[in-house]
Scaffold this motif. Structure first.
Motif, PDB file in Angstrom:
ATOM      1  N   PRO A 744      28.776 -11.619 -16.623  1.00 45.26           N
ATOM      2  CA  PRO A 744      28.284 -10.288 -17.021  1.00 45.26           C
ATOM      3  C   PRO A 744      28.416  -9.219 -15.943  1.00 45.26           C
ATOM      4  CG  PRO A 744      26.795 -12.003 -17.788  1.00 45.26           C
ATOM      5  CD  PRO A 744      27.811 -12.683 -16.918  1.00 45.26           C
ATOM      6  N   PHE A 745      28.012  -9.508 -14.706  1.00 41.16           N
ATOM      7  CA  PHE A 745      28.004  -8.453 -13.701  1.00 41.16           C
ATOM      8  C   PHE A 745      29.412  -8.124 -13.186  1.00 41.16           C
ATOM      9  CE2 PHE A 745      27.786 -12.308 -11.187  1.00 41.16           C
ATOM     10  CZ  PHE A 745      28.564 -12.031 -10.074  1.00 41.16           C
ATOM     11  N   MET A 746      30.425  -8.947 -13.521  1.00 41.99           N
ATOM     12  CA  MET A 746      31.805  -8.677 -13.105  1.00 41.99           C
ATOM     13  C   MET A 746      32.663  -8.156 -14.256  1.00 41.99           C
ATOM     14  SD  MET A 746      32.658 -11.806 -10.501  1.00 41.99           S
ATOM     15  CE  MET A 746      34.024 -10.883  -9.806  1.00 41.99           C
ATOM     16  N   ARG A 747      32.097  -8.107 -15.433  1.00 45.18           N
ATOM     17  CA  ARG A 747      32.883  -7.789 -16.627  1.00 45.18           C
ATOM     18  C   ARG A 747      33.530  -6.411 -16.557  1.00 45.18           C
ATOM     19  NH1 ARG A 747      29.342  -9.180 -21.394  1.00 45.18           N
ATOM     20  NH2 ARG A 747      29.954 -11.296 -20.800  1.00 45.18           N
ATOM     21  N   LYS A 748      32.760  -5.426 -16.074  1.00 44.06           N
ATOM     22  CA  LYS A 748      33.271  -4.063 -16.067  1.00 44.06           C
ATOM     23  C   LYS A 748      34.317  -3.815 -14.987  1.00 44.06           C
ATOM     24  CE  LYS A 748      29.315  -1.778 -18.209  1.00 44.06           C
ATOM     25  NZ  LYS A 748      28.300  -0.698 -18.079  1.00 44.06           N
ATOM     26  N   LEU A 749      34.427  -4.712 -14.023  1.00 43.42           N
ATOM     27  CA  LEU A 749      35.413  -4.529 -12.958  1.00 43.42           C
ATOM     28  C   LEU A 749      36.837  -4.730 -13.464  1.00 43.42           C
ATOM     29  CD1 LEU A 749      33.577  -6.411 -10.058  1.00 43.42           C
ATOM     30  CD2 LEU A 749      33.811  -3.930 -10.340  1.00 43.42           C
ATOM     31  N   ASN A 750      36.980  -5.531 -14.522  1.00 47.24           N
ATOM     32  CA  ASN A 750      38.305  -5.829 -15.087  1.00 47.24           C
ATOM     33  C   ASN A 750      39.241  -6.463 -14.054  1.00 47.24           C
ATOM     34  OD1 ASN A 750      37.958  -5.149 -17.767  1.00 47.24           O
ATOM     35  ND2 ASN A 750      38.531  -3.017 -17.462  1.00 47.24           N
ATOM     36  N   TRP A 751      38.683  -7.233 -13.137  1.00 48.34           N
ATOM     37  CA  TRP A 751      39.516  -7.966 -12.185  1.00 48.34           C
ATOM     38  C   TRP A 751      40.235  -9.099 -12.909  1.00 48.34           C
ATOM     39  CZ3 TRP A 751      35.895  -8.667  -7.304  1.00 48.34           C
ATOM     40  CH2 TRP A 751      35.752  -7.414  -6.675  1.00 48.34           C
TER      41      TRP A 751
END
Length: 828
Positions: A744-751
């Motif tokens: 969840p906390f990395m989802r918006k990074l789109n890495w």
């Protein structure tokens, strides 16, 4: 154009749109807590015209007909009818209430059930019948095709039009229009039309498209834009499990794996063209995956698709693309055959996905008509032309287009040609266009001469220190049958000038018979690549990297001359032969290429003179190219490469020093594994027969730069391993963000996560070790050297960082056990 006139024109244009019975409505759908309701259905009352709201609850709906109400529905909420008081209704805020009766409506928390879902029963029928519908029913087929591609600047507002950038070009804003998909204003900047005949043979699995006419305006001679347009042309079949757009693999809503990534809802049923059809809504089960939202109508007996609308979700892990919208319509022939007659695709390219961000629309409309079936053509008919261009198809008259277009251009489209032709005569626009071309190609054009590439102007290595390079090429157009190019460079450390000059001439266009030759005197990092190249101007990045790790004085002075001829008798199959002569000697006092010349191993020589003849075969299936000249550009799409090189070295010819034979094989295979990303496998093998010195050995390519270089080993130093026979295997896999999107906390990074491994085996013969007098001890990876890596890509959309670990040979002096490399690139 003054402000009053501009506003007047915009006002008249808006009124004019309403006079033709258009209905436009936009807004946001929320619940009682004012939270957006994603993927809600908005349909004009008593019609089949509708849209699905996006993840933020926003929607835009437009029709050429006049409607007075819309119906808004969503699973778990009561339906609501909204009266439209006027033809244009923007920025509505529609609140839905939760359904009152749980017996009548089952409330889902975002996801639909996989059990007892009638939509899934229909979907399974589609899977059973998908190869029995449409063109697949026939052994052969043929049809006429009309295609229109357009690029438009979007989100045009008054502040944008008043910018100083457009001073002197205000007339272009007379051609502003509004998108029927997004409701945003746009300004056309490129249009291309084509007419062609399409032939297919399902038994042979062959398709041929024969171009009859082509017309364009705008940036028609820019190779980068043409390549981009051709990539937009990529064909797709909605019945396939995965659809590829912009180098990304999206899960089709009709995929057999769709149940795992989509929610499906049976929304409606109705007669369409006298056929009873079901309407099924679909939207993704999770965010950040490469999926669509939309709906489709499917026939109740053949289970063939009648109409489908779908849009890529905004949370999808794709760069520079804010929206992708697809619409396909099928017509019924012979009461049961559903054939694709209209295919519309629109992409919104932007720097970010904010609603107000400005960007460029790329739109493609394909129309099909006059279908014929089971008219057999010989297999030779489907053979792809190697280098065929018919200039007559680009010179059709206006009368021809008026008579043969499948649908007429609207008023704004007709004005595009004149507007764009006028725009290119404006000096300010020419300057802006030239700047974009320079950044895209790396060359600055002066008449028929291109200066560059500008990105190679500066370099550094331990021998030359700071290096400055200037160069250029002849350029009359993208389809030049011949080209000359050259450069000169100066190193402040060795106080020497270097140069390179080459020429190519395509003497036969049909089979691409090309004669080439050239000469180069320069400093080179030998061993930066295992596979031989005959590009006389080809100089590896490792030879003059501005940033590198450790010391490297192992550079070579090279004087290379070559003459070659190549032919492409079959599309993407090339044969080449050539003759080369080179001299090699060390460019540094700390590095030696010395070798013994006598059997007593007492006499040494420091330079190598060698003449060589080579034969090459290269096969690149599925490669797509731009242009028909002596040099072509590849479309940015994955393709396989198989390459074989045989070389024979002569002793005594032109005072050459050694006789040997060398064979090398290279194979690269990209594999798209649906939503799991892409795998690349590379294999290289080679062997040299005969006794040769260090300058002619196969050096396992190391990488002492801070940048990722393909086909090199990140933790090897230059000349750490030297061989005369080798086998290398390389594997990497890019998950495209599949794993990180679940956090969840990395989802918006789109890495995007990348893993890989490389291994190499090699040996050096006793004879080659015996003549070595270079003071460099030959170490060969006889125990199979290997390293593995993990990386993160798409950092700030342009940066990739790889972490590599050495798997063995850990006790070798001055080794790197761990390294960090980076690379920059613009990828979707």
């Amino acid at each position: 154009m003054n402000k009053s006139l501009l506003l007047c024109l915009l006002f008249l244009w808006t009124i004019g749109g309403n006079l033709f019975g258009q209905t436009k409505v936009s807004g946001v759908i929320v619940d009682k807590l004012n939270q957006p309701i994603p993927f809600a259905n908005v349909v004009f009352k008593d019609s089949n015209e509708g849209i699905v709201s996006n993840e933020d609850g926003h929607f835009y709906l437009e029709s050429k007909n006049t409607y007075t109400a819309v119906i808004v529905t969503s699973v778990g909420f009561s339906d609501r009818e909204i009266t439209l008081e006027k033809a244009v209704n923007y920025n509505l805020r529609i609140r839905l209430n939760e359904a009152e009766s749980l017996n009548e409506v089952v409330i889902f928390t975002g996801k639909t059930s996989k059990k007892n879902n009638p939509a899934l029963d229909i979907l399974r029928k589609i899977w059973e019948r998908k190869r029995k519908n449409g063109l697949y029913q026939f052994d052969q087929y043929q049809m006429e095709k009309y295609e229109k591609v357009e690029f438009d600047m979007n989100s045009i507002d008054s502040a944008f039009m008043k910018k100083k950038l457009f001073k002197g070009m205000e007339f272009v804003f007379k051609h502003i229009d509004t998108s029927s998909v997004t409701g945003k204003t746009y300004l056309p900047i490129f249009i291309n039309e084509s007419l062609s005949d399409v032939y297919g043979n399902n038994k042979l699995k062959k398709v041929k498209e024969k171009l009859k006419a082509n017309k364009n305006s705008g940036f028609s001679d820019n190779q980068q834009i043409l390549s981009f347009v051709k990539d937009l042309y990529s064909d797709y079949d909605i019945y396939n499990n995965h659809l590829t757009f912009f180098d990304k693999s999206f899960t089709s809503p009709l995929s057999k794996t769709g149940i795992d990534v989509y929610n499906y809802v049976l929304r409606d049923s109705a007669y369409i063209d006298k056929k009873w059809c079901y309407n099924i809504l679909f939207y993704p089960r999770r965010k950040n995956e490469l999926t669509f939202k939309g709906d489709f109508w499917v026939n109740d007996t053949t289970f063939a698709i009648k109409k489908i609308n779908m849009a890529v979700t905004k949370s999808a892990n794709i760069n520079w693309v804010k929206d992708i919208y697809i619409e396909q319509e099928f017509e019924v022939q012979n009461d049961s055959v559903f054939l694709l007659t209209r295919d519309y695709m629109m992409s919104d390219f932007a720097l970010n996905k904010k609603e107000e961000s400005k960007g460029v629309y790329g739109k493609r409309t394909s129309l099909y008509q006059n279908h014929k079936f089971n008219i057999e053509k010989p297999a030779q008919f489907y053979k792809e032309e190697v280098n065929y261009i018919d200039n007559e198809v680009y010179n059709k008259s206006e009368e021809y287009w008026d008579e043969n277009r499948f649908e007429n251009l609207n008023k704004d489209e007709k004005g595009i040609y004149k507007m764009l032709d006028t725009l290119q005569t404006v000096k300010k626009f020419q300057n802006l266009y030239n700047l974009v071309s320079i950044l895209g190609s790396g060359y600055v054009q002066f008449g028929h001469f291109d200066y560059g590439p500008i990105f190679s102007t500066f370099g550094y290595n331990e021998v030359e220190a700071i290096r400055i390079r200037v160069g250029g090429r002849t350029y009359f157009g993208p389809n030049d049958p011949w080209r000359l190019q050259g450069y000169t460079a100066y190193g402040f450390g060795d106080d020497k000038f270097k140069y390179g000059l080459s020429g190519k001439w395509m003497v036969d266009k049909k089979n691409r018979i090309i004669i080439s030759g050239g000469n180069r005197r320069d400093i080179e990092q030998i061993g930066a690549s295992l596979t031989t190249t005959n590009d006389v101007l080809g100089r590896s990045f490792a030879s003059s990297s501005l940033f590198s790790t450790g010391s490297n004085g192992k550079l070579t002075n090279i004087n290379l001359s070559n003459l070659g001829v190549e032919i492409e008798p079959i599309k993407n199959l090339t044969f080449q032969t050539g003759f080369s002569y080179r001299t090699l000697e060390s460019a540094s006092n700390t590095f030696s290429l010395d070798y013994y010349t006598d059997n007593t191993y007492t006499t040494t020589k420091s330079d190598v003179k060698q003449s060589e003849i080579n034969f090459q075969i290269e096969y690149t299936p599925n490669r797509k190219t731009i242009g028909y000249g002596v040099e072509r550009n590849n479309v940015d799409s994955p393709f396989s490469r198989f390459y074989v090189n045989y070389s024979h070295g002569f002793k005594g010819l032109l005072d050459s020093d050694f006789k040997y034979e060398k064979i090398q094989l290279y194979y690269k295979q990209p594999i798209i594994i649906g939503p799991l990303g892409r795998t690349n496998v590379i294999m290289e093998v080679g062997k040299t027969f005969g006794t040769i010195p260090l300058g002619l050995m196969n050096v396992i390519p190391g990488n002492q730069t801070y940048f990722t270089i393909e086909n090199t080993f990140s933790n090897l130093n230059f000349y750490e391993f030297v061989t005369d026979q080798y086998a290398m295997l390389q594997w990497d896999h890019n998950f495209g963000g599949r794993l990180l999107s679940r956090i969840p906390f990395m989802r918006k990074l789109n890495w995007r996560e990348i893993i890989g491994a490389k291994a190499v085996y090699g040996t050096a013969s006793d004879a080659n070790r015996a003549i070595n007098a270079s003071r460099l001890v030959y170490n060969a990876p006889e125990d199979v050297y290997w390293e593995y890596s993990a990386g993160i890509g798409n950092i700030f959309k342009v940066l990739r960082i790889d972490f590599a670990w050495r798997g063995n040979y850990l006790n070798t002096p001055d080794t790197q056990r761990f390294s960090v490399k980076g690379s920059f690139g613009f990828y979707f």
